[in-house]
Motif scaffolding. Structure first.
Motif, mmCIF file in Angstrom:
data_model
loop_
_atom_site.group_PDB
_atom_site.id
_atom_site.type_symbol
_atom_site.label_atom_id
_atom_site.label_comp_id
_atom_site.label_asym_id
_atom_site.label_seq_id
_atom_site.Cartn_x
_atom_site.Cartn_y
_atom_site.Cartn_z
ATOM 1 N N VAL A 141 20.599 3.863 -10.286
ATOM 2 C CA VAL A 141 19.225 3.660 -10.761
ATOM 3 C C VAL A 141 18.291 3.802 -9.563
ATOM 4 C CG1 VAL A 141 17.594 2.073 -11.846
ATOM 5 C CG2 VAL A 141 19.986 2.144 -12.617
ATOM 6 N N LEU A 142 17.414 4.789 -9.623
ATOM 7 C CA LEU A 142 16.529 5.067 -8.496
ATOM 8 C C LEU A 142 15.314 4.151 -8.519
ATOM 9 C CD1 LEU A 142 16.548 8.975 -8.474
ATOM 10 C CD2 LEU A 142 18.065 7.400 -7.293
ATOM 11 N N PRO A 143 14.811 3.762 -7.358
ATOM 12 C CA PRO A 143 13.602 2.936 -7.314
ATOM 13 C C PRO A 143 12.399 3.717 -7.816
ATOM 14 C CG PRO A 143 14.186 3.686 -5.111
ATOM 15 C CD PRO A 143 15.319 4.066 -6.004
ATOM 16 N N VAL A 144 11.450 3.014 -8.434
ATOM 17 C CA VAL A 144 10.217 3.642 -8.895
ATOM 18 C C VAL A 144 9.239 3.735 -7.722
ATOM 19 C CG1 VAL A 144 8.248 3.445 -10.461
ATOM 20 C CG2 VAL A 144 10.542 2.781 -11.239
ATOM 21 N N ILE A 145 8.779 4.936 -7.460
ATOM 22 C CA ILE A 145 7.834 5.148 -6.358
ATOM 23 C C ILE A 145 6.423 5.105 -6.933
ATOM 24 C CG2 ILE A 145 7.044 6.780 -4.599
ATOM 25 C CD1 ILE A 145 9.926 7.801 -4.476
ATOM 26 N N ARG A 146 5.648 4.157 -6.470
ATOM 27 C CA ARG A 146 4.302 3.996 -6.996
ATOM 28 C C ARG A 146 3.429 5.182 -6.620
ATOM 29 N NH1 ARG A 146 2.084 -1.792 -5.430
ATOM 30 N NH2 ARG A 146 2.908 -1.253 -3.392
ATOM 31 N N GLY A 147 2.656 5.633 -7.597
ATOM 32 C CA GLY A 147 1.665 6.657 -7.317
ATOM 33 C C GLY A 147 2.037 8.047 -7.760
ATOM 34 N N ILE A 148 3.316 8.313 -8.072
ATOM 35 C CA ILE A 148 3.691 9.649 -8.516
ATOM 36 C C ILE A 148 3.163 9.902 -9.927
ATOM 37 C CG2 ILE A 148 5.618 11.134 -9.170
ATOM 38 C CD1 ILE A 148 7.159 10.134 -6.850
#
Length: 574
Positions: free
Chosen positions: A498-505
């Protein structure tokens, strides 16, 4: 905080120094015209002073058109000079023309046409401008200056010129105090030793440090780092990337894919984890190496590559697994450490330790060593029940054109081999012991067996060799672990990562909130602000043409006619 709009009726514009006075109802109906004497004409309005050579003053409408060497001063914080200014006292909006220079907060803005909204304490231009502060020179097609926030917003062909780097972007928000820049759309930062591309990002222009998200790439010391998010710091010569990463080695034509990676420029090193795989080209065939953690350290001639924990590798005709893999470029040796197993075609090889040796010049596989308890097993391809086996203390293999051709088993060697005629009829099972066995391979299959030094054994009919006697001591078949494709190097945990959510994409975030948060925690960025575009007010339509301006600045009286002038002292309009 932004200045709150005053809904009360604006105060009159005060005439501080009117100098020479006249009127021209034909050209400027309802206007008073003032021109300088030994002093410039001066007006004052709610904390701002305006100086010029000539002023066309519409007292009733609270409008001024100032011409010639114009200067607008607001307290100690804002000074604007230009060739001309239109000023509306009701809206407190000034429009400046011709070589406009605005100085505020130790920042200088230069453009040909500038709007200055005193009510909102904002200025903006729509046709190219340049801003210079203590650190950078910024240019853009469209710009907006938030004076209370000490923030600048640039749109369309944005460029930062700094002695150490260059920045190009479609949109850039810049904060004067921190010198932080936030970029949107295709953006490139080019330094002496790096080139950074992204489509959403942050950059601290003082220390050359920042991050990019969305289609991010940094060209960095013979490596290209790409990922959903890339962080970069020049001072520590460090870069890291998160999610869908590719690190390309442009010198050695290899790459690493992972979901987290770190690059150390000074040490010429890479650390990668989260479904990490290293891919290198070996004689027109790709070699895939995976481990929970991958490390590549050192310069090219002394480079060491490591795969830690649950290490696996795959190429078309050779694959294997063990606890860890260690490769040293200087010696050309790859070590498979702890419970190693490799498969060459259908042949399984095991031992206490396995070494693969490469030719340092050609970088092709040269030889193979299995040290202590060497064991080769392959499933009998005809019966599909028995196993061909050979064992010894050590094993030495020789590759030709990256294909394993010769295998020598030495010391206390034993073999069990199923023998068939040309019609695939079983002739018997060869069970032999000797000091050395040579196996000649063709197309990754056994072509010939040669026994050396007092071989002892026989070919037994199948009925005379019980099943228990058909397996050599130490036999362990690991066929269910065999790596058949490049995807088999990954286990269930790798595939369900499960990949981390990158804010702003995908989600918009307020940039001003991000900047405020950054002052508290520089390593915790957030994102986005709506683009605000002001439209010119109706005062433009009331302004005389520039041709009329030139006539006022350089009047040409009719022959025999002299302009009517009237001397005024300091007064206030009513």
């Amino acid at each position: 905080m932004p200045v709150k709009k005053d809904t009360a009726k604006s105060k009159p514009i005060n005439i501080v120094h009117g100098a020479n006075f006249t009127k021209d109802e034909a050209k400027f109906p309802g206007a008073s015209i003032f021109s300088k004497d030994d002093r410039q004409v001066q007006f004052e309005h709610e904390g701002a002073d305006l100086w010029c050579d000539i002023a066309i003053y519409y007292q009733k409408e609270k409008r001024i058109r100032a011409l010639g060497n114009v200067r607008l001063q607001q307290g100690d914080s804002v000074e604007m000079t230009s060739g001309k200014i239109n000023y509306d006292g009701e809206t407190k909006l000034a429009k400046a023309f011709e070589s406009v220079v605005l100085n505020s907060n130790k920042t200088t803005l230069r453009t040909d046409t500038l709007y200055f909204d005193r009510e909102k304490q904002e200025s903006y231009y729509n046709d190219s401008g340049t801003i210079i502060d203590s650190a950078n020179t910024l240019t853009s097609r469209i710009g907006r200056y938030f004076m209370e926030l000490k923030k600048l917003q640039f749109l369309n062909s944005v460029h930062i010129d700094n002695p150490d780097y260059k920045v190009d972007s479609e949109r850039l928000d810049y904060y004067e105090t921190s010198k932080n820049a936030y970029m949107y759309g295709p953006s490139t930062i080019t330094g002496d030793t790096y080139k950074f591309y992204f489509e959403r990002g942050f950059y601290d222009t003082k220390i050359e440090s920042g991050y990019g998200i969305k289609n991010t790439r940094i060209d960095y010391n013979n490596r290209i780092v790409e990922g959903d998010s890339v962080y970069f710091d020049k001072a520590t010569e460090f870069a890291s990337a998160t999610n869908n990463i590719t690190v390309t080695d442009t010198v050695n034509n290899g790459l690493i894919r992972a979901h987290y990676a770190e690059v150390f420029k000074a040490k010429d090193s890479v650390f990668a984890t989260k479904r990490a795989v290293s891919i290198t080209l070996v004689e027109q065939d790709s070699m895939y190496v995976h481990g929970d953690t991958l490390m590549v350290t050192g310069k090219t001639e002394n480079r060491i590559s490591r795969a830690f924990r649950n290490a696996k590798f795959y190429k078309t005709d050779l694959s294997g697994k063990c606890d860890s893999i260690h490769t040293q470029e200087k010696t050309g040796i790859t070590q498979l450490i702890k419970s190693p197993v490799i498969w060459n075609g259908e042949n399984q090889m095991t031992g206490d330790s396995i070494h693969l040796l490469s030719n340092k010049k050609t970088e092709q596989l040269d030889s193979l060593k299995v040290i202590e308890n060497a064991f080769i097993i392959s499933l009998d391809s005809i019966s599909m029940t028995g196993y061909n086996q050979a064992k010894g203390i050590n094993l030495y293999g020789k590759f030709v054109d990256n294909e394993l051709k010769i295998i020598d088993l030495v010391q206390n060697t034993e073999v069990i081999y199923y023998m068939y005629n040309d019609d695939d009829e079983l002739l018997g099972i060869n069970k032999t012991t000797c000091s050395k066995i040579r196996i000649t391979m063709a197309n990754n299959d056994v072509e010939d067996l040669t026994f050396f030094t007092n071989p002892e054994g026989d070919i037994f009919p199948e009925t005379e060799l019980p099943p228990a006697s058909r397996l050599l001591k130490g036999f362990i078949w690991r066929g269910d672990e065999r790596i058949l494709t490049k995807d088999d190097i990954f286990d269930e945990d790798d595939n369900n990562l499960v990949l981390p959510v990158i804010r702003g994409i995908d989600n918009p975030i307020d940039i001003d909130a991000e900047e405020e948060e950054r002052t508290l925690n520089a390593g915790d960025p957030i994102n986005k602000i709506p683009i605000l575009i002001l439209t010119p007010t109706s005062e433009e339509s009331k302004s005389p043409s520039r041709q009329g301006d030139e006539q006022l600045l350089n009047p040409k009286p009719k022959r025999g006619e002299r302009p009517k002038l009237k001397k005024l002292t300091t007064t206030s309009s009513k």
